[in-house]
Scaffold this motif. Sequence first.
Motif, PDB file in Angstrom:
ATOM      1  N   THR A 168      -6.844  13.513 -18.944  1.00 34.58           N
ATOM      2  CA  THR A 168      -6.817  14.102 -17.599  1.00 34.58           C
ATOM      3  C   THR A 168      -7.429  13.175 -16.569  1.00 34.58           C
ATOM      4  O   THR A 168      -6.915  13.039 -15.451  1.00 34.58           O
ATOM      5  CB  THR A 168      -7.560  15.451 -17.605  1.00 34.58           C
ATOM      6  N   ARG A 169      -8.533  12.502 -16.939  1.00 33.63           N
ATOM      7  CA  ARG A 169      -9.189  11.591 -15.985  1.00 33.63           C
ATOM      8  C   ARG A 169      -8.266  10.442 -15.595  1.00 33.63           C
ATOM      9  O   ARG A 169      -8.181  10.058 -14.422  1.00 33.63           O
ATOM     10  CB  ARG A 169     -10.477  11.037 -16.606  1.00 33.63           C
ATOM     11  N   GLY A 170      -7.579   9.894 -16.596  1.00 33.42           N
ATOM     12  CA  GLY A 170      -6.683   8.788 -16.298  1.00 33.42           C
ATOM     13  C   GLY A 170      -5.543   9.188 -15.371  1.00 33.42           C
ATOM     14  O   GLY A 170      -5.208   8.465 -14.419  1.00 33.42           O
ATOM     15  N   TRP A 171      -4.946  10.358 -15.625  1.00 33.62           N
ATOM     16  CA  TRP A 171      -3.855  10.823 -14.755  1.00 33.62           C
ATOM     17  C   TRP A 171      -4.365  11.121 -13.348  1.00 33.62           C
ATOM     18  O   TRP A 171      -3.675  10.861 -12.362  1.00 33.62           O
ATOM     19  CB  TRP A 171      -3.196  12.070 -15.345  1.00 33.62           C
ATOM     20  N   LYS A 172      -5.589  11.641 -13.262  1.00 32.49           N
ATOM     21  CA  LYS A 172      -6.172  11.930 -11.952  1.00 32.49           C
ATOM     22  C   LYS A 172      -6.426  10.640 -11.179  1.00 32.49           C
ATOM     23  O   LYS A 172      -6.142  10.555  -9.967  1.00 32.49           O
ATOM     24  CB  LYS A 172      -7.484  12.703 -12.137  1.00 32.49           C
ATOM     25  N   ASN A 173      -6.945   9.622 -11.859  1.00 33.21           N
ATOM     26  CA  ASN A 173      -7.176   8.328 -11.203  1.00 33.21           C
ATOM     27  C   ASN A 173      -5.852   7.703 -10.747  1.00 33.21           C
ATOM     28  O   ASN A 173      -5.770   7.098  -9.671  1.00 33.21           O
ATOM     29  CB  ASN A 173      -7.898   7.377 -12.153  1.00 33.21           C
ATOM     30  N   LEU A 174      -4.835   7.831 -11.592  1.00 31.73           N
ATOM     31  CA  LEU A 174      -3.519   7.284 -11.245  1.00 31.73           C
ATOM     32  C   LEU A 174      -2.963   7.977 -10.006  1.00 31.73           C
ATOM     33  O   LEU A 174      -2.433   7.323  -9.092  1.00 31.73           O
ATOM     34  CB  LEU A 174      -2.560   7.433 -12.417  1.00 31.73           C
ATOM     35  N   ALA A 175      -3.066   9.319  -9.937  1.00 26.80           N
ATOM     36  CA  ALA A 175      -2.553  10.064  -8.786  1.00 26.80           C
ATOM     37  C   ALA A 175      -3.270   9.643  -7.504  1.00 26.80           C
ATOM     38  O   ALA A 175      -2.647   9.510  -6.441  1.00 26.80           O
ATOM     39  CB  ALA A 175      -2.718  11.564  -9.027  1.00 26.80           C
ATOM     40  N   ALA A 176      -4.584   9.423  -7.607  1.00 23.32           N
ATOM     41  CA  ALA A 176      -5.345   8.992  -6.424  1.00 23.32           C
ATOM     42  C   ALA A 176      -4.902   7.599  -5.970  1.00 23.32           C
ATOM     43  O   ALA A 176      -4.772   7.327  -4.766  1.00 23.32           O
ATOM     44  CB  ALA A 176      -6.839   9.001  -6.739  1.00 23.32           C
ATOM     45  N   LEU A 177      -4.664   6.712  -6.935  1.00 20.98           N
ATOM     46  CA  LEU A 177      -4.191   5.361  -6.617  1.00 20.98           C
ATOM     47  C   LEU A 177      -2.841   5.405  -5.913  1.00 20.98           C
ATOM     48  O   LEU A 177      -2.615   4.710  -4.909  1.00 20.98           O
ATOM     49  CB  LEU A 177      -4.099   4.545  -7.908  1.00 20.98           C
ATOM     50  N   GLN A 178      -1.928   6.227  -6.416  1.00 18.88           N
ATOM     51  CA  GLN A 178      -0.574   6.288  -5.864  1.00 18.88           C
ATOM     52  C   GLN A 178      -0.551   6.748  -4.416  1.00 18.88           C
ATOM     53  O   GLN A 178       0.375   6.420  -3.669  1.00 18.88           O
ATOM     54  CB  GLN A 178       0.281   7.224  -6.728  1.00 18.88           C
ATOM     55  N   GLN A 179      -1.543   7.485  -3.990  1.00 20.63           N
ATOM     56  CA  GLN A 179      -1.574   8.031  -2.631  1.00 20.63           C
ATOM     57  C   GLN A 179      -2.473   7.248  -1.686  1.00 20.63           C
ATOM     58  O   GLN A 179      -2.569   7.586  -0.498  1.00 20.63           O
ATOM     59  CB  GLN A 179      -2.038   9.490  -2.677  1.00 20.63           C
ATOM     60  N   SER A 180      -3.141   6.203  -2.176  1.00 17.26           N
ATOM     61  CA  SER A 180      -4.113   5.469  -1.361  1.00 17.26           C
ATOM     62  C   SER A 180      -3.585   4.100  -0.961  1.00 17.26           C
ATOM     63  O   SER A 180      -3.338   3.243  -1.814  1.00 17.26           O
ATOM     64  CB  SER A 180      -5.425   5.305  -2.141  1.00 17.26           C
ATOM     65  N   ARG A 181      -3.433   3.880   0.311  1.00 16.33           N
ATOM     66  CA  ARG A 181      -2.992   2.578   0.810  1.00 16.33           C
ATOM     67  C   ARG A 181      -3.999   1.491   0.451  1.00 16.33           C
ATOM     68  O   ARG A 181      -3.635   0.378   0.090  1.00 16.33           O
ATOM     69  CB  ARG A 181      -2.793   2.641   2.321  1.00 16.33           C
ATOM     70  N   GLU A 182      -5.290   1.825   0.539  1.00 16.64           N
ATOM     71  CA  GLU A 182      -6.332   0.844   0.268  1.00 16.64           C
ATOM     72  C   GLU A 182      -6.321   0.421  -1.200  1.00 16.64           C
ATOM     73  O   GLU A 182      -6.420  -0.773  -1.527  1.00 16.64           O
ATOM     74  CB  GLU A 182      -7.713   1.410   0.641  1.00 16.64           C
ATOM     75  N   GLN A 183      -6.212   1.392  -2.098  1.00 21.41           N
ATOM     76  CA  GLN A 183      -6.208   1.047  -3.525  1.00 21.41           C
ATOM     77  C   GLN A 183      -4.961   0.269  -3.912  1.00 21.41           C
ATOM     78  O   GLN A 183      -5.023  -0.651  -4.744  1.00 21.41           O
ATOM     79  CB  GLN A 183      -6.312   2.321  -4.368  1.00 21.41           C
ATOM     80  N   ILE A 184      -3.815   0.617  -3.336  1.00 23.17           N
ATOM     81  CA  ILE A 184      -2.590  -0.131  -3.623  1.00 23.17           C
ATOM     82  C   ILE A 184      -2.712  -1.562  -3.102  1.00 23.17           C
ATOM     83  O   ILE A 184      -2.327  -2.522  -3.783  1.00 23.17           O
ATOM     84  CB  ILE A 184      -1.366   0.575  -3.004  1.00 23.17           C
ATOM     85  N   SER A 185      -3.269  -1.720  -1.917  1.00 23.08           N
ATOM     86  CA  SER A 185      -3.436  -3.059  -1.335  1.00 23.08           C
ATOM     87  C   SER A 185      -4.321  -3.927  -2.214  1.00 23.08           C
ATOM     88  O   SER A 185      -4.108  -5.140  -2.338  1.00 23.08           O
ATOM     89  CB  SER A 185      -4.035  -2.955   0.063  1.00 23.08           C
ATOM     90  N   ALA A 186      -5.326  -3.308  -2.838  1.00 24.64           N
ATOM     91  CA  ALA A 186      -6.249  -4.071  -3.670  1.00 24.64           C
ATOM     92  C   ALA A 186      -5.589  -4.640  -4.921  1.00 24.64           C
ATOM     93  O   ALA A 186      -6.135  -5.535  -5.569  1.00 24.64           O
ATOM     94  CB  ALA A 186      -7.435  -3.191  -4.066  1.00 24.64           C
ATOM     95  N   LEU A 187      -4.392  -4.137  -5.268  1.00 29.15           N
ATOM     96  CA  LEU A 187      -3.684  -4.633  -6.447  1.00 29.15           C
ATOM     97  C   LEU A 187      -2.919  -5.922  -6.176  1.00 29.15           C
ATOM     98  O   LEU A 187      -2.518  -6.616  -7.115  1.00 29.15           O
ATOM     99  CB  LEU A 187      -2.706  -3.567  -6.960  1.00 29.15           C
ATOM    100  N   TYR A 188      -2.670  -6.229  -4.900  1.00 23.32           N
ATOM    101  CA  TYR A 188      -1.935  -7.443  -4.572  1.00 23.32           C
ATOM    102  C   TYR A 188      -2.823  -8.656  -4.818  1.00 23.32           C
ATOM    103  O   TYR A 188      -4.009  -8.670  -4.454  1.00 23.32           O
ATOM    104  CB  TYR A 188      -1.472  -7.425  -3.116  1.00 23.32           C
ATOM    105  N   LEU A 189      -2.249  -9.709  -5.397  1.00 22.28           N
ATOM    106  CA  LEU A 189      -3.012 -10.910  -5.704  1.00 22.28           C
ATOM    107  C   LEU A 189      -3.640 -11.519  -4.457  1.00 22.28           C
ATOM    108  O   LEU A 189      -4.751 -12.024  -4.487  1.00 22.28           O
ATOM    109  CB  LEU A 189      -2.099 -11.943  -6.377  1.00 22.28           C
ATOM    110  N   SER A 190      -2.929 -11.446  -3.345  1.00 22.19           N
ATOM    111  CA  SER A 190      -3.411 -12.068  -2.116  1.00 22.19           C
ATOM    112  C   SER A 190      -4.595 -11.346  -1.510  1.00 22.19           C
ATOM    113  O   SER A 190      -5.288 -11.887  -0.652  1.00 22.19           O
ATOM    114  CB  SER A 190      -2.277 -12.126  -1.088  1.00 22.19           C
ATOM    115  N   GLU A 191      -4.856 -10.096  -1.947  1.00 21.48           N
ATOM    116  CA  GLU A 191      -5.912  -9.311  -1.325  1.00 21.48           C
ATOM    117  C   GLU A 191      -6.980  -8.867  -2.315  1.00 21.48           C
ATOM    118  O   GLU A 191      -7.814  -8.021  -1.995  1.00 21.48           O
ATOM    119  CB  GLU A 191      -5.299  -8.080  -0.643  1.00 21.48           C
ATOM    120  N   GLN A 192      -6.957  -9.425  -3.512  1.00 22.47           N
ATOM    121  CA  GLN A 192      -7.932  -8.998  -4.510  1.00 22.47           C
ATOM    122  C   GLN A 192      -9.324  -9.530  -4.167  1.00 22.47           C
ATOM    123  O   GLN A 192      -9.537 -10.732  -4.080  1.00 22.47           O
ATOM    124  CB  GLN A 192      -7.526  -9.496  -5.901  1.00 22.47           C
TER     125      GLN A 192
END
Length: 623
Positions: free
Chosen positions: A389-413
Amino acid sequence: MNLAAGFGVAGVKRFPPIGSVFNTLKEKSKLSLDTNMTSGVGLIEQLSKLIDSQDTAYTVENSKPKVKRKALTVRSALRQIKVEGQPLRVKQACELIRNTQHDRVPSVALARRRTDADGHMSLVLDLDAEQIEGSTYAWAVMTCRKLENIRDETRKLRHMQRMQFLPPLNNVKHGQMPKLDVYERAVVNSELAELDARWAADAGSQTLQEKLIREMLALARGIDRRVRVNLEAFGSRLYGLSTSASDFDLAMSIRVPQTNAEVGFMRFVRHFVVRLQRTRGFQRVVWLQHARVPIVKFVYRTSHGEHECDVSFNHGLGMAKSRMIHTYMRSDPRVRQVLMVLKEWAITRAISNQNAMNSFGVMLMGLTYLAQERVVPPLQLLTTNAMNTRGWKNLAALQQSREQISALYLSEQSEPIRCVQSGEQLPDWRVEGKNAYFLAKSVGWQSPNKQTVPELLFGLFRFYGCEFEPENHAVSLRLGSARIARANLHELKVQMPEMVLGRPQMWRENLRLLAVEDPFEPQVNCARSAQGEWVEGLLWEMRRAAAVLRSGANEGRVLSALFVPPTPSIYCDASVWASVYGRLFPTLQQSVNEHVFDPERDMTPETIIPIEELEAAQIKNTN
């Protein structure tokens, strides 16, 4: 009257340009108001039948070659027929024949009588309309040999006057996949087994692939012993979703000495292409060196026939993508079955193609939905496949967050990327400068989703056909969702549709209604070539597929009913798509200030094509 844009080959292709749809509807509107044409078609039908019943044939002088045709005078014909219950004068009949012949039906022509010095009578086709003028010398000549052909032409013309539209099928949004009974489950299992046999290359095909690789490696390694060369199959041949007749997709890795490596690489490939061209069995060799991924295309000829082949060079990302799809397929047996049905559907319905979106893009849409429904885990965001449940909850939060998605790009890590389940740092696998990491371990994954294959397929088709918002959402397998806000994928090179939708003149060049993110190249849109009409057609096809599955077994078929090929009897001309292009058509009409289609006015039970009934008859005829 120019209907070429909307009828014939251009009109029934998948999917017609919106300009063809608009122009065909516009011409149909004119035809439906043309009472003279309606009368002319009726007159031609009766005349051709009456002429065909005659026993005498006359020589037609100015036909090439000179032939004999049945004919009779217009005046004598009018004594025996009426049009719409009314008698006609000769002049009226001649005008109707001329107009109808000019518009579409070249089956009955007007002629004048000619008698030579010996008293022999012949007919001269009158190409000059002014020479008839209702004369008693006006003759009607049947220029078509078969009455059936005339009937076909008049039937087509009548159809051109009739408005018909595809059903929008929006009602599948609220429907459910019915539970299959014992018989239907047996049918599904049989269909899946048949598909599985078809989408598994046989031993002969595997042997041929190995032979091809050996021959090509021998050619390549003979160019320069200092260059290290390897050659492997990738794509559908690697992850096991190809037929014995599928193309051979091969990836050649080339390592040249470090000095002037790029120049040495190009020289090596050039020599390799020349060797292929000079070697028996390799035909029609073409080097596409300016493609996004340079490839060599050729035909491999053996005693068993010809085989299409593509070879890409140093395409490590292509290999990584194929291996990741293979891992997804091994994680749950339903994955291969869903993707297999999806691929068969896209081919038989003439959907996937290189000019819009290829089968890889369709596979990504399917896998993303399965990840969204927790059938498979998001492999690029995990170090473990034990999701809770924790993993799915973290994934859902990531999918809806512009900031967290941006942090996944190599240029912005600024910090390491971490697993959404364990919090451990994800490995950094660099391939061609991109992070190509994915969890390559599939053993032990237990999906919380217990739906059957038909239920998953129905959900997939219904989601994309009804719930997916292409103008707002992007499909991202990397993030495990097809509901990612487009605005949050700021490296994805695709213009927001809202900036273009209001300007129809820009659609052809700039409107990209569908965004499918490449899993390892997040700046690449795998649907970058898809025009707006193709996307609208694709989503309608998804709704049609959901409707087919919802209807259950049909003539002993459940899944196979998805694969009924499109036919001109249903997709008869471009205008039928007006009801489908709902995101585009209203804007186009408003921009040109012409309203040729109004759903509330034009969509009636009489004008909606009974697609379910017609396809059921098509299935019955093929059984």
